[in-house]
Design a protein around this motif. Structure first.
Motif, PDB file in Angstrom:
ATOM      1  N   ILE A  40       0.882  -1.162   0.099  1.00  0.00           N
ATOM      2  CA  ILE A  40       0.321  -0.222   0.121  1.00  0.00           C
ATOM      3  C   ILE A  40       0.987   1.157  -0.274  1.00  0.00           C
ATOM      4  O   ILE A  40       0.343   2.296  -1.103  1.00  0.00           O
ATOM      5  N   GLY A  41       1.649   1.239   0.725  1.00  0.00           N
ATOM      6  CA  GLY A  41       2.631   2.440   0.951  1.00  0.00           C
ATOM      7  C   GLY A  41       3.512   2.801  -0.315  1.00  0.00           C
ATOM      8  O   GLY A  41       3.911   3.555  -0.935  1.00  0.00           O
ATOM      9  N   THR A  42       4.021   1.670  -1.638  1.00  0.00           N
ATOM     10  CA  THR A  42       4.886   1.793  -2.955  1.00  0.00           C
ATOM     11  C   THR A  42       4.046   2.406  -3.440  1.00  0.00           C
ATOM     12  O   THR A  42       4.251   3.530  -3.864  1.00  0.00           O
ATOM     13  N   GLY A 106      -7.054  -2.389  -8.308  1.00  0.00           N
ATOM     14  CA  GLY A 106      -7.115  -0.360  -8.598  1.00  0.00           C
ATOM     15  C   GLY A 106      -5.811  -0.884  -8.916  1.00  0.00           C
ATOM     16  O   GLY A 106      -5.770   0.574  -9.533  1.00  0.00           O
ATOM     17  N   ASN A 107      -4.888  -1.016  -8.748  1.00  0.00           N
ATOM     18  CA  ASN A 107      -4.082  -0.757  -9.267  1.00  0.00           C
ATOM     19  C   ASN A 107      -3.244  -0.701 -10.681  1.00  0.00           C
ATOM     20  O   ASN A 107      -3.062  -0.405 -11.913  1.00  0.00           O
ATOM     21  N   SER A 110      -5.139   1.265 -12.609  1.00  0.00           N
ATOM     22  CA  SER A 110      -3.951   3.141 -13.061  1.00  0.00           C
ATOM     23  C   SER A 110      -2.684   2.837 -13.519  1.00  0.00           C
ATOM     24  O   SER A 110      -3.118   3.349 -15.170  1.00  0.00           O
ATOM     25  N   ALA A 111      -2.358   1.552 -14.204  1.00  0.00           N
ATOM     26  CA  ALA A 111      -1.728   0.727 -15.402  1.00  0.00           C
ATOM     27  C   ALA A 111      -1.641   0.896 -17.018  1.00  0.00           C
ATOM     28  O   ALA A 111      -1.054   1.542 -17.668  1.00  0.00           O
ATOM     29  N   MET A 112      -3.505   0.880 -16.652  1.00  0.00           N
ATOM     30  CA  MET A 112      -4.728   0.866 -17.846  1.00  0.00           C
ATOM     31  C   MET A 112      -4.895   2.636 -18.280  1.00  0.00           C
ATOM     32  O   MET A 112      -5.552   2.485 -19.344  1.00  0.00           O
ATOM     33  N   SER A 113      -4.761   3.087 -17.362  1.00  0.00           N
ATOM     34  CA  SER A 113      -5.943   4.070 -17.632  1.00  0.00           C
ATOM     35  C   SER A 113      -4.758   5.185 -18.709  1.00  0.00           C
ATOM     36  O   SER A 113      -3.247   5.005 -18.889  1.00  0.00           O
ATOM     37  N   THR A 114      -5.632   5.626 -19.386  1.00  0.00           N
ATOM     38  CA  THR A 114      -5.881   7.325 -20.829  1.00  0.00           C
ATOM     39  C   THR A 114      -5.756   8.170 -20.749  1.00  0.00           C
ATOM     40  O   THR A 114      -4.933   8.844 -21.155  1.00  0.00           O
ATOM     41  N   ASN A 115      -6.737   8.844 -19.405  1.00  0.00           N
ATOM     42  CA  ASN A 115      -6.789  10.255 -19.316  1.00  0.00           C
ATOM     43  C   ASN A 115      -6.307  10.457 -17.796  1.00  0.00           C
ATOM     44  O   ASN A 115      -6.564   9.468 -16.624  1.00  0.00           O
ATOM     45  N   LEU A 116      -6.396  11.634 -17.636  1.00  0.00           N
ATOM     46  CA  LEU A 116      -6.630  12.324 -16.089  1.00  0.00           C
ATOM     47  C   LEU A 116      -7.845  11.577 -15.219  1.00  0.00           C
ATOM     48  O   LEU A 116      -7.162  11.255 -14.243  1.00  0.00           O
ATOM     49  N   VAL A 117      -8.468  11.814 -16.199  1.00  0.00           N
ATOM     50  CA  VAL A 117     -10.280  11.099 -15.629  1.00  0.00           C
ATOM     51  C   VAL A 117     -10.134   9.752 -15.762  1.00  0.00           C
ATOM     52  O   VAL A 117     -10.098   9.514 -14.232  1.00  0.00           O
ATOM     53  N   THR A 118      -9.747   8.372 -16.006  1.00  0.00           N
ATOM     54  CA  THR A 118      -9.780   7.187 -15.483  1.00  0.00           C
ATOM     55  C   THR A 118      -8.478   7.247 -14.436  1.00  0.00           C
ATOM     56  O   THR A 118      -8.762   6.300 -14.090  1.00  0.00           O
ATOM     57  N   PHE A 119      -7.054   7.557 -14.587  1.00  0.00           N
ATOM     58  CA  PHE A 119      -6.657   7.684 -13.298  1.00  0.00           C
ATOM     59  C   PHE A 119      -6.903   7.999 -12.441  1.00  0.00           C
ATOM     60  O   PHE A 119      -6.597   6.952 -11.113  1.00  0.00           O
ATOM     61  N   ALA A 187       3.944  -3.752 -10.922  1.00  0.00           N
ATOM     62  CA  ALA A 187       4.774  -4.149 -10.220  1.00  0.00           C
ATOM     63  C   ALA A 187       4.142  -4.612  -8.782  1.00  0.00           C
ATOM     64  O   ALA A 187       4.377  -5.193  -7.709  1.00  0.00           O
ATOM     65  N   VAL A 188       3.320  -3.008  -8.514  1.00  0.00           N
ATOM     66  CA  VAL A 188       2.826  -3.376  -7.042  1.00  0.00           C
ATOM     67  C   VAL A 188       2.046  -4.744  -7.526  1.00  0.00           C
ATOM     68  O   VAL A 188       1.878  -5.312  -5.955  1.00  0.00           O
ATOM     69  N   ALA A 189       0.865  -4.426  -8.371  1.00  0.00           N
ATOM     70  CA  ALA A 189      -0.367  -5.449  -8.164  1.00  0.00           C
ATOM     71  C   ALA A 189       0.945  -6.481  -8.493  1.00  0.00           C
ATOM     72  O   ALA A 189      -0.796  -7.725  -7.488  1.00  0.00           O
ATOM     73  N   VAL A 190       1.310  -6.911  -8.463  1.00  0.00           N
ATOM     74  CA  VAL A 190       2.090  -9.046  -8.361  1.00  0.00           C
ATOM     75  C   VAL A 190       2.786  -8.791  -7.105  1.00  0.00           C
ATOM     76  O   VAL A 190       2.570  -9.311  -6.685  1.00  0.00           O
ATOM     77  N   ILE A 191       3.587  -7.503  -6.801  1.00  0.00           N
ATOM     78  CA  ILE A 191       4.000  -7.918  -4.541  1.00  0.00           C
ATOM     79  C   ILE A 191       2.670  -7.786  -3.754  1.00  0.00           C
ATOM     80  O   ILE A 191       2.634  -8.313  -2.802  1.00  0.00           O
ATOM     81  N   ALA A 192       1.521  -6.996  -4.924  1.00  0.00           N
ATOM     82  CA  ALA A 192       0.410  -7.590  -3.664  1.00  0.00           C
ATOM     83  C   ALA A 192      -0.741  -8.877  -3.527  1.00  0.00           C
ATOM     84  O   ALA A 192      -0.216  -9.481  -2.383  1.00  0.00           O
ATOM     85  N   THR A 193      -0.085  -9.357  -4.723  1.00  0.00           N
ATOM     86  CA  THR A 193      -0.698 -10.554  -4.574  1.00  0.00           C
ATOM     87  C   THR A 193      -0.136 -12.176  -3.726  1.00  0.00           C
ATOM     88  O   THR A 193      -1.049 -11.960  -3.043  1.00  0.00           O
TER      89      THR A 193
END
Length: 412
Positions: A40-42, A106-107, A110-119, A187-193
């Motif tokens: 979470i902190g990362t 959520g992470n 985040s990696a798939m977002s293409t604009n500020l709104v979706t991000f 990478a965050v999603a992987v370590i969170a898993t």
């Protein structure tokens, strides 16, 4: 993990003095909790380290890009009470597991977002589980370390977050600089898993960690002392985020160093946070207010030095350590005070502490962005943090006489 003998031992164990088998099993529980908070902190702090990268990629200004950081903070602020109250009756183990599932999702978004709104929406979703995770995690940690050590228990869960600022955030920033910012969140999603699997395997499913009635949680929110402490936290801790949000520009623009120094600056901040967290946890269990006053006052001194002399790299780097150390010294005391004022709702108090801290995130990022956007330079963000922490200390002084005195485990 489910046998009654272990539950009885673990409920009041001194991890350092217990027999090796019990100490090892309790240690694995604490590790899994800290590993989750590390993830979470990362995710939270790396977003600040790669601020310039996703701003450029999404073709937005730096002040506008801070809206994504603010969205994460709002996710925590809204999710902390909402998720905790909605899941009030859940056993803490399945609650922790579901929270990590949402965090992973959520992470990835985040990696798939293409604009500020979706991000911003993706970051909001990523923030929703954080408050409830730390609240539930603090309850599990308290179950392990035993009564009278609430400050230490909260500090143990927070340890993962502070280590994230030393290792996770700098590495994630380095990864974003060289492989693209989207890979940071993947990478965050992987370590969170992996953290999810640790929680699944090592946290016990015991009746001692069952939830309680919803009304018991809601009753805690009627107490003025709880809200006063949260206001102090929201204002006072804002300085961390006013500085940390702009740590990249402070390094490259104010100190005129290359971007290769940003991970080092992040690590210096993280080392300070880790030291302050350890020291603050012990102070919180012994004294009602000393950790908070020491932390806020120390942060004011360091920020004044950073704001005036921060263009000098030899001043800026030690000051990053100092701001992190001073402010984290105060945070366990905030948790112990909340638990004292509402002992019937420890999970919610842990969640609300994190909600307050992420209100600090939003306030600090907003205040720093406001001064920078007004043309006062990146070091002006430090002065914004200075003013907010000073205000938090004043509010604490005004509300302290109205709060009932209380004794900790080491005082009478």
């Amino acid at each position: 993990m489910h046998n009654k003998a272990f539950e009885a031992q673990c409920a009041a164990v001194d991890v350092h003095n217990a027999e090796p088998r019990v100490a090892r099993r309790c240690g694995l529980i604490l590790f899994s909790l800290a590993f989750g908070s590390f993830c979470i902190g990362t995710s939270e702090f790396a977003s600040m380290g790669i601020l310039q990268l996703f701003a450029g990629s999404l073709d937005i200004s730096l002040p506008a890009a801070t809206n994504a950081i603010t969205a994460y903070a709002f996710g925590v602020v809204i999710g902390a009470p909402a998720v905790t109250i909605a899941a009030a009756r859940m056993n803490r183990k399945p609650l922790l597991l579901w929270l990590m599932v949402v965090f992973v999702a959520g992470n990835v978004l985040s990696a798939m977002s293409t604009n500020l709104v979706t991000f911003a929406v993706a970051r909001f979703i990523s923030g929703l589980p954080q408050g409830a995770y730390f609240g539930a995690g603090a309850v599990v940690a308290s179950y392990v370390v035993g009564p009278g050590k609430g400050g230490r228990a909260f500090a143990l869960v927070m340890m993962g977050l502070t280590i994230a600022t030393i290792v996770g955030s700098p590495l994630a920033t380095f990864l974003g600089q060289h492989l693209g910012w989207r890979n940071t969140y993947l990478a965050v999603a992987v370590i969170a898993t992996l953290a999810l699997l640790c929680l699944l395997g090592w946290v016990p499913r015991t009746a001692a960690l069952d939830g309680g009635p919803v009304m018991q949680q809601l009753t805690a929110l009627r107490k003025p002392q709880v809200w006063a402490t949260m206001v102090v936290a929201a204002l006072g801790v804002s300085s961390i985020f006013a500085v940390y949000t702009f740590i990249g520009p402070l390094v490259t623009e104010a100190a005129r160093l290359s971007q290769d120094w940003i991970p080092f600056a992040l690590a210096m901040f993280g080392f300070g946070m880790t030291v302050g967290n350890l020291f603050g946890g012990r102070l919180a269990d012994r004294f009602p207010a000393r950790g908070l006053v020491t932390g806020f006052a120390g942060a004011l001194v360091v920020m004044a030095i950073l704001a005036v002399l921060g263009a000098n790299p030899w001043v800026q780097m030690p000051a990053m350590f100092g701001v992190g150390a001073a402010m984290m010294c105060a945070i366990p005391t905030l948790q112990v005070r909340l638990n004292h004022f509402a002992p019937e709702a420890p999970t919610l108090m842990g969640a609300m502490n994190l909600a307050s801290l992420n209100t600090s995130n939003a306030i600090g990022a907003w205040a720093g962005g406001l001064t920078v956007a007004s043309g006062f330079g990146f070091l002006s963000a430090v002065w914004a943090g200075f003013g907010l922490t000073l205000l938090g200390l004043v509010v604490f002084g005004l509300t302290l006489p109205r709060a009932p005195r209380f004794a900790t485990a080491a005082t009478t």
